[in-house]
Design a protein around this motif. Structure first.
Motif, PDB file in Angstrom:
ATOM      1  N   PRO A 113      60.796  49.686   9.092  1.00 59.16           N
ATOM      2  CA  PRO A 113      62.090  50.007   9.693  1.00 59.16           C
ATOM      3  C   PRO A 113      62.406  51.496   9.829  1.00 59.16           C
ATOM      4  CG  PRO A 113      62.388  49.288   7.431  1.00 59.16           C
ATOM      5  CD  PRO A 113      60.939  49.090   7.751  1.00 59.16           C
ATOM      6  N   ASP A 114      61.779  52.360   9.010  1.00 55.07           N
ATOM      7  CA  ASP A 114      62.159  53.776   9.058  1.00 55.07           C
ATOM      8  C   ASP A 114      61.008  54.653   8.565  1.00 55.07           C
ATOM      9  OD1 ASP A 114      62.316  53.830   6.122  1.00 55.07           O
ATOM     10  OD2 ASP A 114      64.212  52.751   6.375  1.00 55.07           O
ATOM     11  N   GLU A 115      61.187  55.978   8.738  1.00 55.62           N
ATOM     12  CA  GLU A 115      60.132  56.933   8.392  1.00 55.62           C
ATOM     13  C   GLU A 115      59.865  56.962   6.888  1.00 55.62           C
ATOM     14  OE1 GLU A 115      58.082  58.654  10.054  1.00 55.62           O
ATOM     15  OE2 GLU A 115      58.810  58.540  12.129  1.00 55.62           O
ATOM     16  N   TYR A 116      60.905  56.817   6.090  1.00 57.49           N
ATOM     17  CA  TYR A 116      60.704  56.839   4.637  1.00 57.49           C
ATOM     18  C   TYR A 116      59.798  55.696   4.199  1.00 57.49           C
ATOM     19  CZ  TYR A 116      61.669  56.599  -0.354  1.00 57.49           C
ATOM     20  OH  TYR A 116      61.532  56.543  -1.723  1.00 57.49           O
ATOM     21  N   ARG A 117      60.066  54.499   4.707  1.00 54.96           N
ATOM     22  CA  ARG A 117      59.223  53.351   4.354  1.00 54.96           C
ATOM     23  C   ARG A 117      57.807  53.545   4.896  1.00 54.96           C
ATOM     24  NH1 ARG A 117      59.000  49.266   0.556  1.00 54.96           N
ATOM     25  NH2 ARG A 117      58.143  47.349   1.469  1.00 54.96           N
ATOM     26  N   LYS A 118      57.683  54.123   6.060  1.00 57.89           N
ATOM     27  CA  LYS A 118      56.369  54.392   6.645  1.00 57.89           C
ATOM     28  C   LYS A 118      55.548  55.295   5.729  1.00 57.89           C
ATOM     29  CE  LYS A 118      54.290  56.116  10.965  1.00 57.89           C
ATOM     30  NZ  LYS A 118      53.574  57.311  10.491  1.00 57.89           N
ATOM     31  N   GLU A 119      56.171  56.349   5.237  1.00 57.97           N
ATOM     32  CA  GLU A 119      55.471  57.275   4.336  1.00 57.97           C
ATOM     33  C   GLU A 119      55.068  56.587   3.044  1.00 57.97           C
ATOM     34  OE1 GLU A 119      58.015  60.582   3.759  1.00 57.97           O
ATOM     35  OE2 GLU A 119      57.907  61.261   5.856  1.00 57.97           O
ATOM     36  N   ARG A 120      55.931  55.744   2.500  1.00 58.01           N
ATOM     37  CA  ARG A 120      55.621  55.064   1.245  1.00 58.01           C
ATOM     38  C   ARG A 120      54.431  54.114   1.399  1.00 58.01           C
ATOM     39  NH1 ARG A 120      59.707  54.957  -2.540  1.00 58.01           N
ATOM     40  NH2 ARG A 120      58.035  54.278  -3.931  1.00 58.01           N
ATOM     41  N   ILE A 121      54.403  53.358   2.508  1.00 62.33           N
ATOM     42  CA  ILE A 121      53.302  52.416   2.702  1.00 62.33           C
ATOM     43  C   ILE A 121      52.010  53.162   3.033  1.00 62.33           C
ATOM     44  CG2 ILE A 121      52.424  50.544   4.177  1.00 62.33           C
ATOM     45  CD1 ILE A 121      55.179  49.363   4.218  1.00 62.33           C
ATOM     46  N   GLU A 122      52.101  54.236   3.814  1.00 64.73           N
ATOM     47  CA  GLU A 122      50.905  55.040   4.101  1.00 64.73           C
ATOM     48  C   GLU A 122      50.339  55.618   2.802  1.00 64.73           C
ATOM     49  OE1 GLU A 122      51.639  56.632   8.663  1.00 64.73           O
ATOM     50  OE2 GLU A 122      52.445  57.774   6.969  1.00 64.73           O
ATOM     51  N   HIS A 123      51.199  56.042   1.897  1.00 59.59           N
ATOM     52  CA  HIS A 123      50.733  56.558   0.605  1.00 59.59           C
ATOM     53  C   HIS A 123      50.037  55.460  -0.189  1.00 59.59           C
ATOM     54  CE1 HIS A 123      50.639  58.944  -3.063  1.00 59.59           C
ATOM     55  NE2 HIS A 123      51.203  57.929  -3.704  1.00 59.59           N
ATOM     56  N   THR A 124      50.587  54.245  -0.156  1.00 56.91           N
ATOM     57  CA  THR A 124      49.982  53.107  -0.853  1.00 56.91           C
ATOM     58  C   THR A 124      48.608  52.801  -0.283  1.00 56.91           C
ATOM     59  OG1 THR A 124      52.154  52.159  -1.361  1.00 56.91           O
ATOM     60  CG2 THR A 124      50.255  50.667  -1.422  1.00 56.91           C
ATOM     61  N   ILE A 125      48.483  52.790   1.036  1.00 56.00           N
ATOM     62  CA  ILE A 125      47.202  52.524   1.683  1.00 56.00           C
ATOM     63  C   ILE A 125      46.214  53.640   1.375  1.00 56.00           C
ATOM     64  CG2 ILE A 125      46.061  52.359   3.940  1.00 56.00           C
ATOM     65  CD1 ILE A 125      48.601  50.921   4.937  1.00 56.00           C
ATOM     66  N   GLY A 126      46.699  54.878   1.291  1.00 56.72           N
ATOM     67  CA  GLY A 126      45.823  56.014   1.013  1.00 56.72           C
ATOM     68  C   GLY A 126      45.154  55.952  -0.339  1.00 56.72           C
ATOM     69  N   ARG A 127      45.681  55.159  -1.249  1.00 54.05           N
ATOM     70  CA  ARG A 127      45.088  55.012  -2.583  1.00 54.05           C
ATOM     71  C   ARG A 127      43.983  53.963  -2.610  1.00 54.05           C
ATOM     72  NH1 ARG A 127      50.373  53.596  -5.684  1.00 54.05           N
ATOM     73  NH2 ARG A 127      48.827  52.901  -7.219  1.00 54.05           N
ATOM     74  N   LEU A 128      43.796  53.238  -1.509  1.00 50.86           N
ATOM     75  CA  LEU A 128      42.770  52.206  -1.454  1.00 50.86           C
ATOM     76  C   LEU A 128      41.404  52.833  -1.181  1.00 50.86           C
ATOM     77  CD1 LEU A 128      44.740  49.613   0.708  1.00 50.86           C
ATOM     78  CD2 LEU A 128      44.565  49.704  -1.795  1.00 50.86           C
ATOM     79  N   ALA A 129      40.361  52.013  -1.213  1.00 53.07           N
ATOM     80  CA  ALA A 129      39.008  52.495  -0.957  1.00 53.07           C
ATOM     81  C   ALA A 129      38.936  53.176   0.411  1.00 53.07           C
ATOM     82  CB  ALA A 129      38.024  51.328  -1.019  1.00 53.07           C
ATOM     83  N   VAL A 130      38.281  54.326   0.451  1.00 58.08           N
ATOM     84  CA  VAL A 130      38.218  55.117   1.679  1.00 58.08           C
ATOM     85  C   VAL A 130      37.603  54.321   2.825  1.00 58.08           C
ATOM     86  CG1 VAL A 130      37.216  57.175   2.734  1.00 58.08           C
ATOM     87  CG2 VAL A 130      38.087  57.273   0.385  1.00 58.08           C
ATOM     88  N   GLU A 131      36.554  53.557   2.534  1.00 61.95           N
ATOM     89  CA  GLU A 131      35.857  52.847   3.613  1.00 61.95           C
ATOM     90  C   GLU A 131      36.709  51.759   4.246  1.00 61.95           C
ATOM     91  OE1 GLU A 131      34.628  50.899  -0.332  1.00 61.95           O
ATOM     92  OE2 GLU A 131      34.935  52.913   0.463  1.00 61.95           O
ATOM     93  N   ALA A 132      37.787  51.363   3.565  1.00 61.56           N
ATOM     94  CA  ALA A 132      38.647  50.306   4.110  1.00 61.56           C
ATOM     95  C   ALA A 132      39.931  50.856   4.720  1.00 61.56           C
ATOM     96  CB  ALA A 132      38.995  49.302   3.009  1.00 61.56           C
TER      97      ALA A 132
END
Length: 281
Positions: free
Chosen positions: A228-247
């Motif tokens: 819904p908004d930029e703040y949530r976008k940043e939070r989820i992108e940060h969460t994804i960034g902690r996952l395995a690089v190849e994925a």
């Protein structure tokens, strides 16, 4: 318990109903809930805005009087929305006319009896579908497939051999000229915790690693989180960034309002390996 339907009534209505009412019922079966305005945007395109709305209201009133749809007590958009914000669901009789079960594919059920959060979520998924159909009508893209829940769910064996179910909100396949895009879509209303988002992402990765989708379709769909908004976008992108690089290339995050444009654009180079069906490491 499911109420018994008068024998033969569904069959009679199936024959008597015209193309437009049946199309509205099919849209409700696919999406589970729709507002008056969404029905109008999907099915009534000619005339002035006022005449289109009036015809849509008449059509939905007729379907309600026939017992084929049910109108929720809620109004989306507040008092100013008026009847354009009424929300409708398919009744048991409507499902019988279409010869389908409930939204989970089993027995018929009262799909409108859900909490406001779930209603809002269904309507957000429906809005994505409506906007993609509008792009298609404008000749900008071809919507080759749209599967809502549970048609978009995927079953596979987990790491311990247990049955695992991946439950995206939708599966979309779009084509235009020389390219085609497929995607699993997660519509996020910022109501789930970030650990829950991470667990969902890990399940997508497990499914990707199983290779089932690649064998079935030749590609693994991009996983698109619409927020819904930029703040949530940043939070989820940060969460994804902690996952395995190849994925990490499996996922992209975008504002909900930008979702249709993203989905109807050519695949980016950094997702090409995943979309081409390359075997996971």
């Amino acid at each position: 318990m499911t109420a018994r339907l008068p024998r033969g009534r569904a069959a009679r209505l199936r024959v008597e109903l015209e193309t437009l009412p049946l199309a509205v019922l099919r849209s409700l079966h696919l999406l589970r809930l729709l507002t008056t305005a969404q029905v109008q945007r999907l099915h009534l395109h000619e005339g002035t805005p006022r005449s289109r709305l009036r015809r849509t209201q008449y059509l939905l009133k007729r379907l309600q009087e026939l017992g084929l749809v049910v109108r929720l007590s809620r109004i989306i958009g507040g008092v100013r929305a008026g009847s354009s914000g009424f929300v409708y669901g398919l009744s048991a009789l409507g499902q019988a006319v279409l010869e389908v079960g409930g939204p989970t594919g089993g027995r018929r059920r009262r799909v409108w009896e859900t909490k406001p959060y779930f209603q809002d979520h269904m309507l957000a998924v429906a809005e994505l579908y409506v906007r993609l159909r509008e792009l298609e009508r404008d000749g900008l893209v071809e919507l080759q497939a749209f599967e809502g829940e549970p048609g978009c769910w995927r079953h596979f064996s987990g790491s311990g051999g247990e049955l695992t179910i991946l439950k995206p909100d939708a599966y979309v396949n779009l084509g235009f000229k020389q390219f085609e895009r497929s995607a699993f879509v997660e519509v996020d209303l910022a109501t789930e915790s970030l650990p829950t988002i991470e667990r969902k992402c890990l399940r997508f990765i497990s499914y990707w690693q199983s290779g089932i989708e690649q064998q079935r379709r030749g590609v693994f769909p991009l996983v698109v989180w619409l927020v819904p908004d930029e703040y949530r976008k940043e939070r989820i992108e940060h969460t994804i960034g902690r996952l395995a690089v190849e994925a990490s290339g499996l996922f992209t995050v975008a504002l909900a309002e930008d979702g249709p444009a993203l989905l109807s654009s050519p695949p980016a180079e950094d997702t090409a390996d995943y979309l081409s069906g390359r075997a996971p490491p």
